[in-house]
Design a protein around this motif. Structure first.
Motif, PDB file in Angstrom:
ATOM      1  N   ARG A  41       0.858  -1.183   0.000  1.00 34.94           N
ATOM      2  CA  ARG A  41       0.000   0.000   0.000  1.00 34.94           C
ATOM      3  C   ARG A  41       0.894   1.233   0.000  1.00 34.94           C
ATOM      4  O   ARG A  41       2.102   1.140   0.241  1.00 34.94           O
ATOM      5  N   PRO A  42       0.343   2.418  -0.262  1.00 35.24           N
ATOM      6  CA  PRO A  42       1.194   3.610  -0.374  1.00 35.24           C
ATOM      7  C   PRO A  42       2.046   3.885   0.870  1.00 35.24           C
ATOM      8  O   PRO A  42       3.226   4.230   0.736  1.00 35.24           O
ATOM      9  N   ILE A  43       1.512   3.723   2.064  1.00 34.27           N
ATOM     10  CA  ILE A  43       2.301   3.991   3.271  1.00 34.27           C
ATOM     11  C   ILE A  43       3.428   2.978   3.411  1.00 34.27           C
ATOM     12  O   ILE A  43       4.517   3.304   3.877  1.00 34.27           O
ATOM     13  N   LEU A  44       3.191   1.751   2.976  1.00 30.75           N
ATOM     14  CA  LEU A  44       4.235   0.737   3.027  1.00 30.75           C
ATOM     15  C   LEU A  44       5.321   1.028   1.994  1.00 30.75           C
ATOM     16  O   LEU A  44       6.503   0.793   2.239  1.00 30.75           O
ATOM     17  N   LYS A  45       4.922   1.572   0.851  1.00 27.21           N
ATOM     18  CA  LYS A  45       5.911   1.949  -0.154  1.00 27.21           C
ATOM     19  C   LYS A  45       6.800   3.071   0.361  1.00 27.21           C
ATOM     20  O   LYS A  45       8.011   3.073   0.129  1.00 27.21           O
ATOM     21  N   VAL A  46       6.210   4.025   1.082  1.00 23.55           N
ATOM     22  CA  VAL A  46       6.999   5.110   1.668  1.00 23.55           C
ATOM     23  C   VAL A  46       7.985   4.534   2.685  1.00 23.55           C
ATOM     24  O   VAL A  46       9.148   4.936   2.745  1.00 23.55           O
ATOM     25  N   SER A  47       7.543   3.574   3.474  1.00 26.07           N
ATOM     26  CA  SER A  47       8.421   2.943   4.468  1.00 26.07           C
ATOM     27  C   SER A  47       9.555   2.184   3.790  1.00 26.07           C
ATOM     28  O   SER A  47      10.700   2.224   4.259  1.00 26.07           O
ATOM     29  N   VAL A  48       9.254   1.490   2.703  1.00 26.95           N
ATOM     30  CA  VAL A  48      10.295   0.749   1.984  1.00 26.95           C
ATOM     31  C   VAL A  48      11.316   1.719   1.398  1.00 26.95           C
ATOM     32  O   VAL A  48      12.522   1.476   1.446  1.00 26.95           O
ATOM     33  N   VAL A  49      10.856   2.842   0.863  1.00 22.28           N
ATOM     34  CA  VAL A  49      11.777   3.841   0.320  1.00 22.28           C
ATOM     35  C   VAL A  49      12.658   4.409   1.433  1.00 22.28           C
ATOM     36  O   VAL A  49      13.873   4.572   1.257  1.00 22.28           O
ATOM     37  N   ALA A  50      12.065   4.709   2.598  1.00 21.20           N
ATOM     38  CA  ALA A  50      12.845   5.238   3.720  1.00 21.20           C
ATOM     39  C   ALA A  50      13.888   4.215   4.187  1.00 21.20           C
ATOM     40  O   ALA A  50      15.042   4.569   4.442  1.00 21.20           O
ATOM     41  N   LEU A  51      13.486   2.964   4.303  1.00 21.13           N
ATOM     42  CA  LEU A  51      14.412   1.907   4.702  1.00 21.13           C
ATOM     43  C   LEU A  51      15.517   1.741   3.665  1.00 21.13           C
ATOM     44  O   LEU A  51      16.693   1.603   4.012  1.00 21.13           O
ATOM     45  N   LEU A  52      15.153   1.785   2.398  1.00 22.55           N
ATOM     46  CA  LEU A  52      16.139   1.640   1.343  1.00 22.55           C
ATOM     47  C   LEU A  52      17.135   2.792   1.353  1.00 22.55           C
ATOM     48  O   LEU A  52      18.340   2.581   1.196  1.00 22.55           O
ATOM     49  N   LEU A  53      16.663   4.008   1.562  1.00 27.42           N
ATOM     50  CA  LEU A  53      17.576   5.157   1.626  1.00 27.42           C
ATOM     51  C   LEU A  53      18.529   5.042   2.810  1.00 27.42           C
ATOM     52  O   LEU A  53      19.726   5.321   2.679  1.00 27.42           O
ATOM     53  N   TYR A  54      17.989   4.636   3.962  1.00 26.74           N
ATOM     54  CA  TYR A  54      18.835   4.462   5.153  1.00 26.74           C
ATOM     55  C   TYR A  54      19.920   3.418   4.891  1.00 26.74           C
ATOM     56  O   TYR A  54      21.108   3.649   5.161  1.00 26.74           O
ATOM     57  N   ILE A  55      19.525   2.274   4.366  1.00 25.01           N
ATOM     58  CA  ILE A  55      20.485   1.194   4.122  1.00 25.01           C
ATOM     59  C   ILE A  55      21.473   1.609   3.036  1.00 25.01           C
ATOM     60  O   ILE A  55      22.674   1.335   3.137  1.00 25.01           O
ATOM     61  N   PHE A  56      20.978   2.265   1.993  1.00 26.82           N
ATOM     62  CA  PHE A  56      21.862   2.688   0.916  1.00 26.82           C
ATOM     63  C   PHE A  56      22.912   3.674   1.413  1.00 26.82           C
ATOM     64  O   PHE A  56      24.098   3.547   1.097  1.00 26.82           O
ATOM     65  N   ILE A  57      22.505   4.649   2.202  1.00 28.94           N
ATOM     66  CA  ILE A  57      23.451   5.650   2.714  1.00 28.94           C
ATOM     67  C   ILE A  57      24.459   5.000   3.661  1.00 28.94           C
ATOM     68  O   ILE A  57      25.668   5.201   3.548  1.00 28.94           O
ATOM     69  N   PHE A  58      23.960   4.174   4.594  1.00 29.61           N
ATOM     70  CA  PHE A  58      24.842   3.538   5.577  1.00 29.61           C
ATOM     71  C   PHE A  58      25.803   2.558   4.903  1.00 29.61           C
ATOM     72  O   PHE A  58      27.014   2.594   5.156  1.00 29.61           O
ATOM     73  N   ASP A  59      25.283   1.699   4.051  1.00 28.48           N
ATOM     74  CA  ASP A  59      26.136   0.699   3.404  1.00 28.48           C
ATOM     75  C   ASP A  59      27.112   1.341   2.421  1.00 28.48           C
ATOM     76  O   ASP A  59      28.249   0.891   2.294  1.00 28.48           O
TER      77      ASP A  59
END
Length: 123
Positions: A41-59
């Protein structure tokens, strides 16, 4: 599946008491995410994008640090742990990129074409 079996299955899936149960639930969680069949759902997509950005920046920062350390040393004595961390961070980036792409850009489900009533071959 009978109602009793279904209830038992639901109770067993929500139970996180002992070590094997937590491992099974975590494996089921990642399998459902990586399968591409989850409904986002849209809120879950926003959460996945936030998680992906966090992991991408950290990694990415960690990977850049490890590579810089490996290039800075002329003859590193113990380069194997650093090399393994490079593989680990690269694998983590690849896994989450695949998960995010499957979740955010899901392929459309094939539509079933309804043909209507079939004609009888008997005349």
């Amino acid at each position: 599946m009978s109602l009793k079996d279904f209830e038992r299955d639901v109770i067993n899936r929500q139970r996180n008491i002992v070590f094997p149960d937590t491992v099974l639930n975590e494996a089921r969680f990642y399998r459902n995410i990586a399968s591409g069949q989850a409904i986002y759902r849209p809120i879950l997509k926003v959460s996945v994008v936030a998680l992906l950005l966090y992991i991408f920046i950290f990694d990415s920062a960690s990977l850049a640090g490890v590579i810089a350390y490996l290039l800075h040393e002329k003859y590193p004595e113990n380069f194997l742990p650093d090399l393994m961390s490079c593989f680990w961070l690269s694998g983590s980036l690849l896994f989450w990129a695949i998960v995010a792409s499957r979740g955010l850009f899901a392929s459309p489900k094939p539509r079933r074409i309804r043909r209507g009533y079939r004609r009888s071959s008997i005349r």
